[in-house]
Design a protein around this motif. Structure first.
Motif, PDB file in Angstrom:
ATOM      1  N   ASP A   1       8.271  -6.628   2.311  1.00 34.02           N
ATOM      2  CA  ASP A   1       7.208  -7.494   1.953  1.00 34.02           C
ATOM      3  C   ASP A   1       6.999  -7.251   0.560  1.00 34.02           C
ATOM      4  OD1 ASP A   1       5.082  -8.920   2.002  1.00 34.02           O
ATOM      5  OD2 ASP A   1       3.593  -7.499   2.979  1.00 34.02           O
ATOM      6  N   HIS A   2       6.498  -8.459   0.024  1.00 32.42           N
ATOM      7  CA  HIS A   2       6.206  -8.242  -1.604  1.00 32.42           C
ATOM      8  C   HIS A   2       5.171  -9.257  -2.142  1.00 32.42           C
ATOM      9  CE1 HIS A   2       8.517 -11.977  -0.658  1.00 32.42           C
ATOM     10  NE2 HIS A   2       8.342 -12.473  -1.710  1.00 32.42           N
ATOM     11  N   GLY A   3       4.898  -8.825  -2.954  1.00 30.24           N
ATOM     12  CA  GLY A   3       3.545  -9.778  -3.705  1.00 30.24           C
ATOM     13  C   GLY A   3       3.268  -9.723  -5.051  1.00 30.24           C
ATOM     14  N   VAL A   4       2.310 -10.416  -5.488  1.00 29.50           N
ATOM     15  CA  VAL A   4       1.525 -10.162  -6.661  1.00 29.50           C
ATOM     16  C   VAL A   4       0.297 -10.031  -6.695  1.00 29.50           C
ATOM     17  CG1 VAL A   4       1.697 -11.426  -9.035  1.00 29.50           C
ATOM     18  CG2 VAL A   4       3.637 -11.903  -7.494  1.00 29.50           C
ATOM     19  N   ASP A   5      -0.030  -8.978  -7.502  1.00 30.53           N
ATOM     20  CA  ASP A   5      -1.520  -8.662  -7.768  1.00 30.53           C
ATOM     21  C   ASP A   5      -1.897  -9.169  -9.186  1.00 30.53           C
ATOM     22  OD1 ASP A   5      -1.738  -8.137  -4.919  1.00 30.53           O
ATOM     23  OD2 ASP A   5      -1.489  -5.774  -5.517  1.00 30.53           O
ATOM     24  N   ARG A   6      -3.271  -9.881  -9.308  1.00 29.59           N
ATOM     25  CA  ARG A   6      -3.572 -10.028 -10.743  1.00 29.59           C
ATOM     26  C   ARG A   6      -4.147  -8.575 -11.216  1.00 29.59           C
ATOM     27  NH1 ARG A   6      -2.971 -14.738 -12.812  1.00 29.59           N
ATOM     28  NH2 ARG A   6      -2.879 -16.491 -11.607  1.00 29.59           N
TER      29      ARG A   6
ATOM     30  N   CYS B   1      -0.277  -9.505 -14.181  1.00 27.53           N
ATOM     31  CA  CYS B   1       0.043  -9.641 -13.120  1.00 27.53           C
ATOM     32  C   CYS B   1       1.070  -8.179 -12.803  1.00 27.53           C
ATOM     33  CB  CYS B   1       1.093 -10.738 -12.388  1.00 27.53           C
ATOM     34  SG  CYS B   1       0.212 -12.193 -12.432  1.00 27.53           S
ATOM     35  N   LYS B   2       0.683  -7.656 -11.592  1.00 22.47           N
ATOM     36  CA  LYS B   2       1.540  -6.312 -10.889  1.00 22.47           C
ATOM     37  C   LYS B   2       2.264  -6.955  -9.745  1.00 22.47           C
ATOM     38  CE  LYS B   2       0.995  -1.536  -9.749  1.00 22.47           C
ATOM     39  NZ  LYS B   2       0.004  -0.598  -9.530  1.00 22.47           N
ATOM     40  N   TYR B   3       3.575  -6.947 -10.039  1.00 22.39           N
ATOM     41  CA  TYR B   3       4.469  -7.191  -8.963  1.00 22.39           C
ATOM     42  C   TYR B   3       4.661  -6.000  -8.130  1.00 22.39           C
ATOM     43  CZ  TYR B   3       5.204 -11.402 -11.453  1.00 22.39           C
ATOM     44  OH  TYR B   3       4.954 -12.622 -12.204  1.00 22.39           O
ATOM     45  N   TRP B   4       4.915  -6.056  -6.617  1.00 18.62           N
ATOM     46  CA  TRP B   4       5.029  -4.850  -5.842  1.00 18.62           C
ATOM     47  C   TRP B   4       5.769  -5.331  -4.652  1.00 18.62           C
ATOM     48  CZ3 TRP B   4       3.568  -5.716  -0.955  1.00 18.62           C
ATOM     49  CH2 TRP B   4       2.611  -6.515  -0.523  1.00 18.62           C
ATOM     50  N   LEU B   5       6.724  -4.384  -4.386  1.00 18.27           N
ATOM     51  CA  LEU B   5       7.643  -4.579  -3.098  1.00 18.27           C
ATOM     52  C   LEU B   5       7.520  -3.180  -2.201  1.00 18.27           C
ATOM     53  CD1 LEU B   5      10.898  -5.016  -5.242  1.00 18.27           C
ATOM     54  CD2 LEU B   5       9.724  -6.757  -4.016  1.00 18.27           C
ATOM     55  N   ALA B   6       7.549  -3.649  -1.026  1.00 25.19           N
ATOM     56  CA  ALA B   6       7.607  -2.515   0.134  1.00 25.19           C
ATOM     57  C   ALA B   6       8.842  -2.352   0.808  1.00 25.19           C
ATOM     58  CB  ALA B   6       6.329  -2.930   1.039  1.00 25.19           C
ATOM     59  N   THR B   7       9.394  -1.254   1.113  1.00 24.30           N
ATOM     60  CA  THR B   7      10.294  -0.807   1.698  1.00 24.30           C
ATOM     61  C   THR B   7       9.820   0.010   3.177  1.00 24.30           C
ATOM     62  OG1 THR B   7      10.988   1.088   0.699  1.00 24.30           O
ATOM     63  CG2 THR B   7      12.051  -1.046  -0.141  1.00 24.30           C
ATOM     64  N   PRO B   8      10.592  -0.111   4.222  1.00 19.11           N
ATOM     65  CA  PRO B   8      10.257   0.900   5.198  1.00 19.11           C
ATOM     66  C   PRO B   8      10.334   2.148   5.058  1.00 19.11           C
ATOM     67  CG  PRO B   8      12.212  -0.300   5.715  1.00 19.11           C
ATOM     68  CD  PRO B   8      11.827  -0.814   4.490  1.00 19.11           C
ATOM     69  N   ASP B   9       9.578   3.203   5.476  1.00 18.62           N
ATOM     70  CA  ASP B   9       9.621   4.583   4.991  1.00 18.62           C
ATOM     71  C   ASP B   9      11.165   5.166   5.868  1.00 18.62           C
ATOM     72  OD1 ASP B   9       9.510   7.276   4.839  1.00 18.62           O
ATOM     73  OD2 ASP B   9       8.015   7.506   6.398  1.00 18.62           O
ATOM     74  N   ARG B  10      11.811   5.427   4.733  1.00 16.29           N
ATOM     75  CA  ARG B  10      13.232   5.999   5.169  1.00 16.29           C
ATOM     76  C   ARG B  10      13.322   7.617   5.078  1.00 16.29           C
ATOM     77  NH1 ARG B  10      15.637   2.261   7.950  1.00 16.29           N
ATOM     78  NH2 ARG B  10      16.173   0.388   6.911  1.00 16.29           N
ATOM     79  N   GLY B  11      12.359   7.983   4.627  1.00 18.41           N
ATOM     80  CA  GLY B  11      12.363   9.604   4.492  1.00 18.41           C
ATOM     81  C   GLY B  11      11.762  10.003   3.060  1.00 18.41           C
TER      82      GLY B  11
END
Length: 163
Positions: free
Chosen positions: A19-24, A29-39
């Motif tokens: 997932d990814h997105g942009v927050d004001r 703006c702040k850009y963010w990315l989400a990765t699955p929990d790998r450890g």
């Protein structure tokens, strides 16, 4: 996201972005990315002393060295290659995260700079001198074009000079 996809398509173990997105924020703006929990990151495991067993520690050193060699041999320079950007899962597989600073490069000076950054952080995180040598020796066994082990060690200051 582009760097993540590029490295994954090159066969490197990079945690996928789910997932990814942009927050004001204020006027920006702040850009963010989400990765699955790998450890957990290797740095976190070191801090919490969860890599104390010799066999486990040597295995992680070897895996990290092979990951570094894979990056170099595939022609990539990861400016932010550090222990906090490498995750180890329950099965013992290493995953790269936060790969936005990765750039294509076959220039040996970029590879040496990448290894020097990792060595500097590893020293500050308390990684032993012998583990640093094991790491470097394993990388050099696969990446002869970087020079001799002694020459590269001098460049990287693995001997803890001034550190």
């Amino acid at each position: 996201m582009r760097q993540n996809q590029l490295l994954r398509s090159a066969g490197l173990p990079v945690a996928p972005i789910v997932d990814h997105g942009v927050d004001r924020v204020g006027l920006g703006c702040k850009y963010w990315l989400a990765t699955p929990d790998r450890g957990e990151t290797i740095k976190r495991l070191l801090i919490h002393r969860e890599l104390e067993g010799r066999q486990q520690r040597l295995r992680v050193v070897r895996l990290l060295a092979h990951l570094a060699a894979d990056l170099i041999q595939r022609g990539y320079y990861f400016r932010d290659f550090k222990l906090s950007n490498v995750v180890i899962d329950r099965a013992g597989q290493l995953w790269l995260i936060d790969v936005g600073s990765v750039r294509p490069s076959r220039d040996p000076k970029h590879a040496l700079r990448m290894l020097a950054n990792l060595a500097q952080e590893a020293r500050s995180d308390g990684v032993s001198r012998s583990d640093q040598w094991r790491f470097l020796k394993t990388v050099m066994e696969r990446c002869h074009h970087l020079g001799t082990l002694r020459g590269v060690a001098t460049v990287l200051a693995v001997g803890h000079r001034g550190g």
